[in-house]
Design a protein around this motif. Structure first.
Motif, short mmCIF file in Angstrom:
data_model
loop_
_atom_site.label_atom_id
_atom_site.label_comp_id
_atom_site.label_asym_id
_atom_site.label_seq_id
_atom_site.Cartn_x
_atom_site.Cartn_y
_atom_site.Cartn_z
N GLU A 48 0.81 -1.21 0.00
CA GLU A 48 0.00 0.00 0.00
C GLU A 48 0.85 1.26 0.00
O GLU A 48 0.47 2.28 -0.57
CB GLU A 48 -0.94 0.00 1.22
CG GLU A 48 -1.95 -1.13 1.21
CD GLU A 48 -2.85 -1.09 -0.02
OE1 GLU A 48 -3.14 0.01 -0.50
OE2 GLU A 48 -3.24 -2.18 -0.49
N LYS A 106 1.91 1.78 -3.57
CA LYS A 106 0.76 2.12 -4.40
C LYS A 106 0.29 3.54 -4.15
O LYS A 106 -0.10 4.25 -5.09
CB LYS A 106 -0.38 1.12 -4.17
CG LYS A 106 -0.06 -0.27 -4.75
CD LYS A 106 -1.28 -1.15 -4.82
CE LYS A 106 -1.66 -1.70 -3.49
NZ LYS A 106 -2.70 -2.75 -3.58
N ARG A 107 0.33 3.99 -2.89
CA ARG A 107 -0.05 5.38 -2.60
C ARG A 107 0.93 6.35 -3.24
O ARG A 107 0.55 7.39 -3.76
CB ARG A 107 -0.13 5.60 -1.08
CG ARG A 107 -1.44 5.20 -0.46
CD ARG A 107 -1.60 5.84 0.92
NE ARG A 107 -0.64 5.29 1.86
CZ ARG A 107 -0.89 4.26 2.68
NH1 ARG A 107 -2.07 3.67 2.64
NH2 ARG A 107 0.01 3.83 3.52
N GLU A 126 -1.40 -8.42 4.22
CA GLU A 126 -1.14 -8.51 2.79
C GLU A 126 -1.39 -9.93 2.28
O GLU A 126 -1.91 -10.13 1.19
CB GLU A 126 0.30 -8.08 2.49
CG GLU A 126 0.52 -6.59 2.67
CD GLU A 126 1.98 -6.19 2.48
OE1 GLU A 126 2.24 -5.05 2.06
OE2 GLU A 126 2.86 -7.04 2.76
N ALA A 146 2.72 -0.73 3.81
CA ALA A 146 2.19 0.36 4.61
C ALA A 146 2.55 0.18 6.08
O ALA A 146 2.62 -0.94 6.58
CB ALA A 146 0.68 0.45 4.45
#
Length: 537
Positions: A251, A254-255, A412, A513
């Motif tokens: 994450e 991806k962010r 995940e 994340a």
């Protein structure tokens, strides 16, 4: 930035006798030459433009044809006899100069050298311009001919073609336009790297496909680009049909990528933001690095080009440097795009030993381009072996960020299990009594501690094989059995994975994340399990 007209006007004023312009766009080249030759502010002495082709012979500025100048040698003789300020453009001389593997015509080569000498010392300004789609020239002419770069159409020129086609086709209500200003900009940018003729073809195809011109037609423009990339032979146009949501976990990464979507557009430039350079993704094999490269191209709506370093070093001795320059030129012509270098350490690791410095020179040219590139080419490089990465590649300025992808956390793993199992359950023959709920995913995530995303996918495939062998739907026991029968990489390569994590601890940003990291630590995996700095984006 120096334009073609600026360069050409300087060469004409300097009375450079013979120029060579490599381009498929003869009409654009002739139009640019004519504009410069007729502009007294640029060349002081305006000049008439004579044009020769194999079909029309030598055509004078007034449109009349010079008799007896249909053959190359005769055309050069006629050009040599001109006694007025002139620019002579030859469109079809390259076959006589050895292009395409043909032997060069000695008479044509000799006449070109005579003409270069005569034009250089003549009393009136005259210049000969060779226009051809191929760069080949005989070695005898290397010192007599000056090459001039002719750039592909700019975004402004492509936008003018697009707006003209929209105006021509909406007047009669033949097509519907569903594009705002940013949509038109994206469509024009997607056509960068194409000739005006190719761009016009792509827009025409998009219009007639369904009678609507909208943001979805960017894909059709990319299809036209695919042909140009394929011709280069060094880059592969990869289908990117994977969404970022199809990548389980990661994450943080991806962010970071989502925030940079559209930074190559004019709106971001006006805000003072440069186009993103790229990322280096390293970490444990099988944890989604390559999948992320495909997903970001699809998410951003950009073409994905894969550079095979092996092809750069293939071919004749001494061609590697030229291959790299050609690959870079092709990528920049396709910009905005994503350039993917998979397992970059295998191509650029090991330095220049054993090959007379070829690897070092090719690597150096790539690094220089990475540092100084101005076109919107977003580079995604993936690497499994951190020890094979040259230190020059890791310093700031090459990539915007270096991410480390570790084995997935428990959260995940649950996400990865859900992606792969639910995707297979869409098939009616697979679906049955199995219910993919939170309890099942939590159980699978717990039992697969230490498994990579690729290993989880293979566990699902193995379970499906067992189910198919008995011609029945997939069951929970199939998934558990597949896990038990697999020995993950975290066991067979435990020492190696520990070394990778230690390396990444202070050199890379964790792709996972921070909240997933903390949750995994609270679940019993222990703090510090993941390499890389836990930075939030």
């Amino acid at each position: 930035m120096t334009t073609f007209r600026d360069t050409l006007s300087q060469l004409l004023k300097a009375r450079i006798p013979v120029l060579h312009v490599e381009s498929y766009e003869e009409q654009r080249v002739v139009a640019e030459i004519t504009a410069v030759a007729h502009d007294a502010a640029r060349v002081r002495t305006p000049r008439g433009v004579w044009i020769w082709s194999a079909t029309h012979g030598l055509v004078a500025p007034d449109g009349s044809r010079r008799n007896g100048a249909g053959e190359p040698q005769a055309a050069l003789d006629a050009a040599l006899r001109l006694d007025e300020p002139a620019v002579v453009v030859l469109l079809d001389l390259h076959p006589a100069l050895g292009a395409g593997g043909r032997p060069a015509d000695p008479g044509v080569v000799r006449r070109l050298r005579d003409l270069a000498a005569a034009y250089r010392s003549g009393p009136v300004p005259r210049t000969l311009v060779l226009v051809s789609p191929v760069p080949h020239l005989p070695g005898e002419l290397a010192k007599d001919v000056t090459a001039v770069d002719f750039p592909l159409p700019t975004e402004v020129e492509i936008r003018a073609v697009l707006e003209g086609m929209i105006a021509a086709n909406t007047a009669g209500g033949r097509i519907r336009i569903d594009l705002d200003a940013q949509g038109r900009e994206r469509l024009a940018k997607a056509a960068l790297g194409l000739t005006l003729h190719e761009a016009e073809n792509a827009f025409a195809r998009a219009m007639v496909d369904d009678g609507v011109l909208d943001a979805r037609d960017v894909a059709l423009v990319h299809e036209e680009k695919r042909q140009a990339v394929r011709r280069s032979g060094l880059l592969e146009f990869v289908e990117a049909e994977v969404a970022l949501g199809d990548v389980g976990g990661l994450e943080n990464l991806k962010r970071w990528l989502a925030k940079r979507d559209g930074l190559w557009l004019a709106e971001a430039s006006a805000y003072g933001l440069p186009a993103p350079r790229g990322v280096l993704i390293t970490g444990v094999p099988g944890c989604g690095k390559s999948l992320t490269a495909k997903a970001v191209a699809a998410a951003w709506g950009l073409p994905l080009l894969r550079l095979d370093i092996g092809k750069v070093f293939a071919g004749l001795v001494g061609s590697s440097e030229q291959n790299m320059r050609e690959a870079i030129r092709t990528a920049e012509a396709a910009a905005p795009c994503v350039l993917w270098l998979d397992e970059i350490e295998k191509g650029f690791g090991g330095g220049a030993g054993g090959d007379s410095g070829t690897s070092g020179r090719v690597f150096g040219s790539f690094l220089t381009w990475m540092q100084e590139k101005t076109r919107a080419v977003f580079v995604i490089a993936t690497a499994n072996d951190f020890e094979g990465l040259p230190p020059e590649l890791l310093r700031k300025g090459r990539f915007d960020e270096i991410f480390f992808v570790d084995l997935p956390t428990r959260a995940e793993r649950a996400s990865i299990w859900a992606l792969h199992v639910q995707r297979r359950l869409r098939h009616r023959a697979v679906a049955g009594a199995l219910t993919v709920d939170h309890a099942l995913l939590a159980e699978l995530a717990e039992l697969s501690d230490g498994y990579s995303g690729a290993e989880i996918e293979q566990a699902v495939v193995g379970a499906l094989v067992d189910a198919y062998a008995e011609r029945r739907p997939l069951r929970r026991d199939d998934l558990l059995r597949a896990l038990v029968n697999m020995v993950p990489l975290s066991v067979t390569q435990a020492e190696r994975i520990t070394a990778v994590r230690n390396w990444a601890e202070h050199r890379a940003v964790a792709a996972t994340a921070a909240e997933d990291w903390d949750l995994d630590a609270r679940s019993g995996a222990g703090p510090g399990r993941h390499g890389g700095r836990p930075v939030e984006f």
